[in-house]
Design an enzyme around this catalytic site. Structure first.
Site, PDB file in Angstrom:
ATOM      1  CB  SER A 167       4.930 -13.679 -14.905  1.00 33.84           C
ATOM      2  OG  SER A 167       3.756 -14.455 -14.861  1.00 33.84           O
ATOM      3  CG  HIS A 200       7.374 -11.323 -17.582  1.00 31.55           C
ATOM      4  ND1 HIS A 200       7.121 -10.203 -16.819  1.00 31.55           N
ATOM      5  CD2 HIS A 200       6.192 -11.960 -17.727  1.00 31.55           C
ATOM      6  CE1 HIS A 200       5.834 -10.188 -16.500  1.00 31.55           C
ATOM      7  NE2 HIS A 200       5.246 -11.233 -17.048  1.00 31.55           N
ATOM      8  CE  LYS A 260       3.326  -8.507 -18.791  1.00 29.55           C
ATOM      9  NZ  LYS A 260       2.785  -9.704 -19.452  1.00 29.55           N
TER      10      LYS A 260
END
Ligand SMILES: *Cc1c(COP(=O)(O)O)cnc(C)c1O
Length: 396
Positions: free
Chosen positions: A184, A212, A243
């Site tokens: 990330s 992610h 997310k």
């Protein structure tokens, strides 16, 4: 409060402040969206993880409201006692279907998935080997294990193989390789295909954190395993709803047997109240939406390419990102802070990332593109980044 304690806390905070490591979070005065109200100011949001704009999506809101009407506001218990609703099971089934595996276990967050599943899987006499840049929740999960822990150099397959060779000589009971899918801070992607091959050669299991990658990589945003066409081959696919999916919760997608094992052994699953109906129903809606259409994923990538290309042309150093996470390197931490502050004054919200999140000489601001950004939002942000970048001497 005890006076001595209060004074100690205060002085520790002052020490953090002196190193510029103190968090003073800004406040959203409305939804997380491409254009948001933050600390009373209208800004283009460049630092949320809301990759697909689902956090404020009408279908998710509708599903949440309907679930509250039908099931109420809370779940009433921990999952193992009386907190498992058919909604939770439907979500677990859908996650497994989306990932192309047998089953999944839904946790309250990605953090509790990692800090619960890893210690459950790793016993005394086992060995875990972890990428040096893995997320803090993996690090904390591994701290709770009784197994031996080893670290390999970031995405370095030669180092991983050398360590696997040494490990094999020790004849451990169980070996697990753990890696983030997308890292990330830099936005680079783990070489999961090569990790899988090494795991095959050395007879060990693989655990990948797709926080992610979900909603971003692979067709229909199915994540890093789909990106490498390894469906059904990776032992544990862990991920989060906080997310791209726009809600809350974590999961581990795996076999039915491993799910049954994890739900019996993960303390972070057994000992915490279950998510309420609104969040679970919105999470179901998020997966259904992604399965039905890849429109948002495509838009996310179009936006990402446009943004990166425009900043590249202006001469900015964007590091080694392969994803919508786009660092703008300043190297100097003072410059990163100044960059972020000036951008906010101009109406663009992006945070500085400095030591200890990254090495001391690798400071940057980190931007994250959403499917929700319009071309006007991106052009506005690019214009301001150019203006401030020139002011602080990053580009000419
Ligand atoms: C955000 C994140 C987590 C934690 O997920 P939450 O659901 O927000 O607790 C875990 N791993 C990685 C790599 C992350 O980026």
């Amino acid at each position: 409060m005890n006076e001595k304690l209060q004074a100690e806390l205060k002085s520790e905070l002052e020490a953090l402040d002196a190193q510029s490591l103190l968090w003073n979070p800004r406040t959203l005065n409305g939804p997380s969206a491409a254009q948001a109200q933050v600390d009373g100011k209208k800004v283009v949001m460049l630092c949320s993880n809301n990759y697909l704009g689902l956090a404020n999506h009408k279908l998710l809101k509708k599903a949440a409201i309907a679930a509250i009407k039908q099931y109420g506001a809370g779940s009433g218990s921990v999952r193992p006692i009386a907190g498992t609703m058919d909604l939770h099971l439907k979500l677990e089934e859908l996650i497994a279907k989306f990932k192309g595996v047998e089953d999944s276990l839904y946790y309250n967050s990605g953090f509790t998935a990692n800090s619960g599943a890893l210690p459950a899987l790793l016993r005394e006499g086992d060995i875990v080997i972890s990428d040096e840049l893995n997320h803090g929740s993996i690090i904390d999960g591994l701290r709770l294990t009784k197994s031996e822990r080893q670290i390999y150099k970031h995405c370095d397959m030669l180092d991983l193989e050398a360590k696997l060779k040494e490990i094999k000589a020790k004849n451990p009971k169980r070996v697990l390789i753990v890696t983030d899918g997308v890292f990330s801070m830099d936005g680079d992607v783990a070489p999961l295909d090569k990790i899988y091959q090494l795991a095959q050669s050395y007879d060990c299991a693989v655990y990948v954190d797709d926080a992610h990658g979900d909603g971003v990589l692979g067709e229909h945003g199915k994540g890093i395993v789909a990106h490498y066409h390894l469906e059904g081959k990776i032992d544990f696919e862990m991920g989060t709803f906080s997310k791209a999916f726009g809600t809350m919760g974590g999961y581990v997608a795996t076999t039915k047997t491993a799910k049954q094992y994890l739900l019996n052994k993960s303390r972070t699953w057994l000992l915490t109240g279950a998510h309420g109906p609104a969040n679970v129903a919105a999470s179901i809606a998020a997966i259904e939406l992604l399965m039905a259409s890849d429109k948002l994923v495509k838009k996310l990538w179009r936006n990402t390419k446009y943004f990166k290309k425009s900043l590249g042309k202006l001469g900015f150093d964007l590091g080694k990102s392969e994803t919508p996470i786009t660092p703008i390197m300043t190297y100097d931490s003072g410059k990163a802070r100044e960059f972020s502050k000036k951008l906010f004054d101009e109406g663009v919200y992006a945070l500085p990332i400095v030591f200890p999140m990254v090495a001391k000489d690798k400071a940057r601001i980190r931007t994250m593109i959403n499917a929700d950004h319009s071309k006007e939002d991106l052009d506005f942000a690019i214009g301001k980044i150019e203006k401030v970048g020139k002011e602080i001497g990053l580009v000419k």
